[in-house]
Motif scaffolding. Structure first.
Motif, PDB file in Angstrom:
ATOM      1  N   ALA A  38     -93.719   4.443   2.449  1.00  0.00           N
ATOM      2  CA  ALA A  38     -93.142   4.885   0.952  1.00  0.00           C
ATOM      3  C   ALA A  38     -92.638   6.052   0.813  1.00  0.00           C
ATOM      4  CB  ALA A  38     -94.399   4.712   0.042  1.00  0.00           C
ATOM      5  N   CYS A  39     -93.016   7.114   1.767  1.00  0.00           N
ATOM      6  CA  CYS A  39     -92.318   8.658   1.920  1.00  0.00           C
ATOM      7  C   CYS A  39     -90.915   8.509   2.591  1.00  0.00           C
ATOM      8  CB  CYS A  39     -93.254   9.541   2.246  1.00  0.00           C
ATOM      9  SG  CYS A  39     -94.934   9.572   1.435  1.00  0.00           S
ATOM     10  N   GLN A  60     -88.198  16.928   0.779  1.00  0.00           N
ATOM     11  CA  GLN A  60     -88.044  16.424  -0.636  1.00  0.00           C
ATOM     12  C   GLN A  60     -88.031  14.868  -0.430  1.00  0.00           C
ATOM     13  OE1 GLN A  60     -87.125  17.817  -3.805  1.00  0.00           O
ATOM     14  NE2 GLN A  60     -87.942  15.870  -4.505  1.00  0.00           N
ATOM     15  N   LEU A  61     -89.193  14.419  -1.095  1.00  0.00           N
ATOM     16  CA  LEU A  61     -89.462  12.868  -0.733  1.00  0.00           C
ATOM     17  C   LEU A  61     -88.833  11.982  -2.104  1.00  0.00           C
ATOM     18  CD1 LEU A  61     -93.231  12.989   0.285  1.00  0.00           C
ATOM     19  CD2 LEU A  61     -91.507  13.204   1.746  1.00  0.00           C
ATOM     20  N   LEU A 108    -100.293  10.602   1.746  1.00  0.00           N
ATOM     21  CA  LEU A 108     -98.908  11.046   2.096  1.00  0.00           C
ATOM     22  C   LEU A 108     -98.682  11.146   3.430  1.00  0.00           C
ATOM     23  CD1 LEU A 108     -98.540  14.346  -0.201  1.00  0.00           C
ATOM     24  CD2 LEU A 108     -97.328  12.299  -0.365  1.00  0.00           C
ATOM     25  N   ASN A 109     -98.108   9.760   3.771  1.00  0.00           N
ATOM     26  CA  ASN A 109     -97.873   9.516   5.345  1.00  0.00           C
ATOM     27  C   ASN A 109     -96.461  10.272   5.607  1.00  0.00           C
ATOM     28  OD1 ASN A 109     -97.828   8.733   7.851  1.00  0.00           O
ATOM     29  ND2 ASN A 109     -97.000   6.597   7.439  1.00  0.00           N
ATOM     30  N   ASP A 116     -90.910   1.756  11.380  1.00  0.00           N
ATOM     31  CA  ASP A 116     -90.832   1.907   9.836  1.00  0.00           C
ATOM     32  C   ASP A 116     -89.526   1.798   9.338  1.00  0.00           C
ATOM     33  OD1 ASP A 116     -93.610   2.277   9.623  1.00  0.00           O
ATOM     34  OD2 ASP A 116     -93.492   4.298   9.647  1.00  0.00           O
ATOM     35  N   ALA A 117     -88.464   2.279  10.158  1.00  0.00           N
ATOM     36  CA  ALA A 117     -87.019   2.428   9.679  1.00  0.00           C
ATOM     37  C   ALA A 117     -86.651   0.976   9.391  1.00  0.00           C
ATOM     38  CB  ALA A 117     -86.322   2.576  10.688  1.00  0.00           C
TER      39      ALA A 117
END
Length: 262
Positions: A38-39, A60-61, A108-109, A116-117
């Motif tokens: 999600a991040c 910055q997420l 917060l991962n 994940d990409a």
């Protein structure tokens, strides 16, 4: 599905704590889940030296969330966000990986993995950087942290897995405001594995580069900004590049910094 009604409300209190209110007909264990990616991807990041052996990292997420870390000699701590749940971490200095694992526990991962990409974007999955080159780049730029601000390069997304660009700018005044993203002080530092592995400082014109193709680094007009490899055989470490361009004070600050910081 169907356990929680549609009238659920999230209340953010003045102290930063949050309360989720909802109605349900089920008495059971509940959990709030989110994708581990999600991040990602980070929208931007900036590392700025703030004192001897001290720096500030801002990430910055997605969703306008800003995470700030204060980095010291071997330890770091969270500065932002200001959520009440993270209050203990804002006053506690921890080794970097321990802090990141603790943040992951809090939702917060910030530790991406290659798998994940593809969950984020198929386009991103095709340009995941080579792990070995990535490690070399991280090792190299860490030595510059005492005297240089660093930030992401928009060109990275369009380049191949064997090319990494980091923007750097001299930053010797600890009291100076952060260098603006559009400042002409930034220069692009290229880490590359093409015919041989090397790093080099690109010309200012390379700031316009957007993508790579067949060994070239191109801008939208088709101009190739990739440097010739002749003479770069021994240029594997950024400090050797900086010594040709920086003054003695800049180089000395990099060389005299605490190894536990860099």
């Amino acid at each position: 599905d169907g356990i929680m009604n549609d009238d659920a409300q999230l209340e953010v209190k003045e102290d930063g704590s949050r309360v989720l209110t909802f109605q349900t007909m089920y008495l059971t264990a509940l959990a709030v889940l989110q994708p581990r990616w999600a991040c990602f991807p980070y929208e931007s990041w900036v590392l700025q030296p703030t004192a001897p052996n001290r720096a500030m990292l801002s990430v910055q997420l997605p969703g306008e969330m800003l995470v700030k870390f204060e980095i010291g000699s071997g330890l770091c701590r969270v500065i932002e966000p200001s959520d009440e749940a993270l209050k203990p971490l804002r006053s506690q200095w921890l080794p970097a990986m321990q802090l990141l694992q603790t943040l992951k526990h809090h939702g917060l991962n910030l530790i991406p993995c290659d798998d994940d990409a593809v969950k984020v974007s198929e386009a991103l999955a095709s340009t995941v950087k080579d792990r070995s080159l990535e490690e070399s780049a991280c090792l190299g730029i860490s030595v510059l942290a005492p005297a240089y601000a660093m930030t992401h390069s928009p060109a990275n997304v369009g380049l191949s897995k064997d090319e990494i660009v980091v923007r750097v700018a001299t930053s010797l005044d600890y009291q100076a405001p952060p260098i603006r993203r559009e400042s002409d002080k930034w220069r692009s530092l290229l880490f590359r594995d093409h015919e041989l592995r090397y790093c080099t400082m690109l010309d200012a014109s390379a700031e316009k580069a957007t993508h790579g193709k067949e060994g070239m680094i191109l801008d939208n007009e088709g101009t190739n900004h990739a440097p010739p490899t002749v003479g770069l055989e021994t240029r594997c470490f950024p400090l050797s590049i900086i010594k040709d361009r920086a003054d003695e004070a800049t180089v000395a600050r990099c060389e005299e910094s605490s190894p536990s910081f860099t």
